[in-house]
Design a protein around this motif. Structure first.
Motif, mmCIF file in Angstrom:
data_model
loop_
_atom_site.group_PDB
_atom_site.id
_atom_site.type_symbol
_atom_site.label_atom_id
_atom_site.label_comp_id
_atom_site.label_asym_id
_atom_site.label_seq_id
_atom_site.Cartn_x
_atom_site.Cartn_y
_atom_site.Cartn_z
ATOM 1 N N GLY A 23 5.479 8.333 -6.247
ATOM 2 C CA GLY A 23 4.597 7.299 -5.725
ATOM 3 C C GLY A 23 5.347 6.440 -4.728
ATOM 4 O O GLY A 23 6.482 6.048 -4.974
ATOM 5 N N ARG A 31 8.569 5.353 -6.834
ATOM 6 C CA ARG A 31 8.603 5.637 -8.273
ATOM 7 C C ARG A 31 8.533 7.138 -8.466
ATOM 8 O O ARG A 31 7.733 7.820 -7.809
ATOM 9 N N SER A 61 5.250 2.938 -2.200
ATOM 10 C CA SER A 61 4.603 1.650 -1.971
ATOM 11 C C SER A 61 5.368 0.916 -0.878
ATOM 12 O O SER A 61 6.583 0.722 -0.993
ATOM 13 N N LYS A 99 2.646 11.054 2.137
ATOM 14 C CA LYS A 99 2.606 12.266 1.311
ATOM 15 C C LYS A 99 3.348 13.405 1.997
ATOM 16 O O LYS A 99 4.163 14.113 1.380
ATOM 17 N N TYR A 128 0.850 -1.178 0.000
ATOM 18 C CA TYR A 128 0.000 0.000 0.000
ATOM 19 C C TYR A 128 0.888 1.232 0.000
ATOM 20 O O TYR A 128 2.080 1.156 0.312
ATOM 21 N N ARG A 173 12.949 4.418 -10.457
ATOM 22 C CA ARG A 173 12.276 3.485 -9.559
ATOM 23 C C ARG A 173 13.316 2.961 -8.587
ATOM 24 O O ARG A 173 14.401 2.516 -8.998
ATOM 25 N N THR A 186 6.746 13.959 -9.786
ATOM 26 C CA THR A 186 5.610 13.216 -9.256
ATOM 27 C C THR A 186 6.131 11.933 -8.619
ATOM 28 O O THR A 186 6.908 11.195 -9.236
ATOM 29 N N THR A 219 -1.168 6.779 4.502
ATOM 30 C CA THR A 219 -0.704 7.301 3.217
ATOM 31 C C THR A 219 -0.601 8.821 3.258
ATOM 32 O O THR A 219 0.194 9.410 2.528
ATOM 33 N N LYS A 236 1.081 5.814 -1.205
ATOM 34 C CA LYS A 236 0.498 7.048 -1.725
ATOM 35 C C LYS A 236 0.952 7.228 -3.166
ATOM 36 O O LYS A 236 2.162 7.195 -3.450
ATOM 37 N N ALA A 237 0.009 7.457 -4.043
ATOM 38 C CA ALA A 237 0.317 7.605 -5.464
ATOM 39 C C ALA A 237 0.162 9.052 -5.906
ATOM 40 O O ALA A 237 -0.623 9.820 -5.342
ATOM 41 N N GLU A 238 0.938 9.415 -6.938
ATOM 42 C CA GLU A 238 0.780 10.690 -7.638
ATOM 43 C C GLU A 238 0.926 11.902 -6.708
ATOM 44 O O GLU A 238 0.095 12.819 -6.720
#
Length: 289
Positions: free
Chosen positions: A35, A99, A37, A61, A10, A130, A33, A57, A12-14
């Motif tokens: 991400g 990422r 995981s 961020k 799990y 990455r 940007t 998450t 936080k994306a973007e």
């Protein structure tokens, strides 16, 4: 037959951050940007709703923004800092993957030279990275996406297999175009990312331009081979090359001769050529690319 929890993660994306480095005479701009995981001892949250091992998450961020306040630098290095922090600070987290995608901006040219604090978005391609970190290992994959290249000649395609559904005609001269998506894995997480990235990009474009192509597969290998030959610190490179087809327009219904000058650029469907060029003596990646 039992039912068990499989691989899970799990994050936080973007997370889109823009950092302005405000020098006395000129400003710098970084647009990234991110991400995140995280993986580890997370069975209880899935099976019992126990959130005690879950770093929110939202906190992830906030960590990205807080670390950016200290500086971003090369995106690979920023990703390593973040991933190492999450593994070191959270006992339940065994693996962190970050990422990153960097949008380049160019300085606007004014009448007296480059403007000190004005920028134009660069649309040539995006830089990617990455990073995966565990308690005892770190791996870095650099990359780029959307590098669009085109040769107006020096490309052929013939001698291919045929069947009852084949309609494509053989050609001894064609436009060859693609939008390069490349990822290359470093042998060490201590590589000079700022030096290698622009040179790998240059080598990919040079190999595309200088290879007389009989297939996009041949061009793919030539591009990867050139990068590995010049950079011993890179273990392997993976390339995804869509064939951006250009078809000669039939103008004969209009009594107009098309002397190999006017083409229709089709956006879909398209051929997709993918492959890895690697050294035969390197350990496999710990990441699924």
């Amino acid at each position: 037959m039992g039912i068990v929890l499989g691989d899970n993660r799990y994050g936080k994306a973007e997370v889109h951050l823009v950092r302005v480095d405000r020098g006395a005479d000129r400003h710098g701009l970084t647009d990234v940007t991110v991400g995140v995981s995280l993986s580890g001892e997370l069975a209880d949250v899935h099976l019992r709703g126990d959130n005690s091992n879950v770093l929110t998450t939202d906190a992830q961020k906030n960590t990205v923004f807080a670390f950016a306040a200290e500086g971003v630098g090369q995106v690979e290095e920023f990703g390593l800092r973040l991933a190492r922090h999450f593994v070191a600070s959270q006992p339940a987290i065994r693996r962190a993957e970050v990422r990153l995608t960097e949008q380049p901006w160019d300085r606007i040219e004014g009448s007296d030279g480059p403007a000190p604090h004005s920028f134009a978005r660069n649309g040539t391609c995006l830089r990617t990275a990455r990073v995966r970190v565990t308690a005892d290992a770190a791996e870095v994959v650099s990359g780029l996406t959307g590098l669009t290249l085109l040769n107006t000649t020096d490309s052929e395609f013939w001698g291919f297999a045929t069947d009852r559904y084949t309609t494509l005609a053989e050609t001894r001269d064609r436009i060859l175009a693609t939008a390069v998506d490349a990822q290359w894995r470093h042998l060490s997480s201590d590589a000079d990312f700022g030096k290698s990235y622009p040179d790998v990009r240059r080598l990919l474009a040079a190999a595309f331009a200088e290879t007389y192509s009989y297939s996009l597969q041949q061009t793919l290998y030539a591009m990867g081979e050139r990068v590995l030959a010049a950079h011993p610190e890179i273990a392997e490179i993976r390339l995804s090359l869509p064939n951006k087809h250009h078809f000669l327009v039939d103008l004969s219904p209009h009594d107009v001769e098309n002397t190999d000058t006017v083409y229709y650029a089709a956006d879909r469907p398209y051929g997709l050529i993918e492959g890895t060029v690697t050294r035969d003596d390197v350990a496999p990646s710990m990441m699924d690319w």
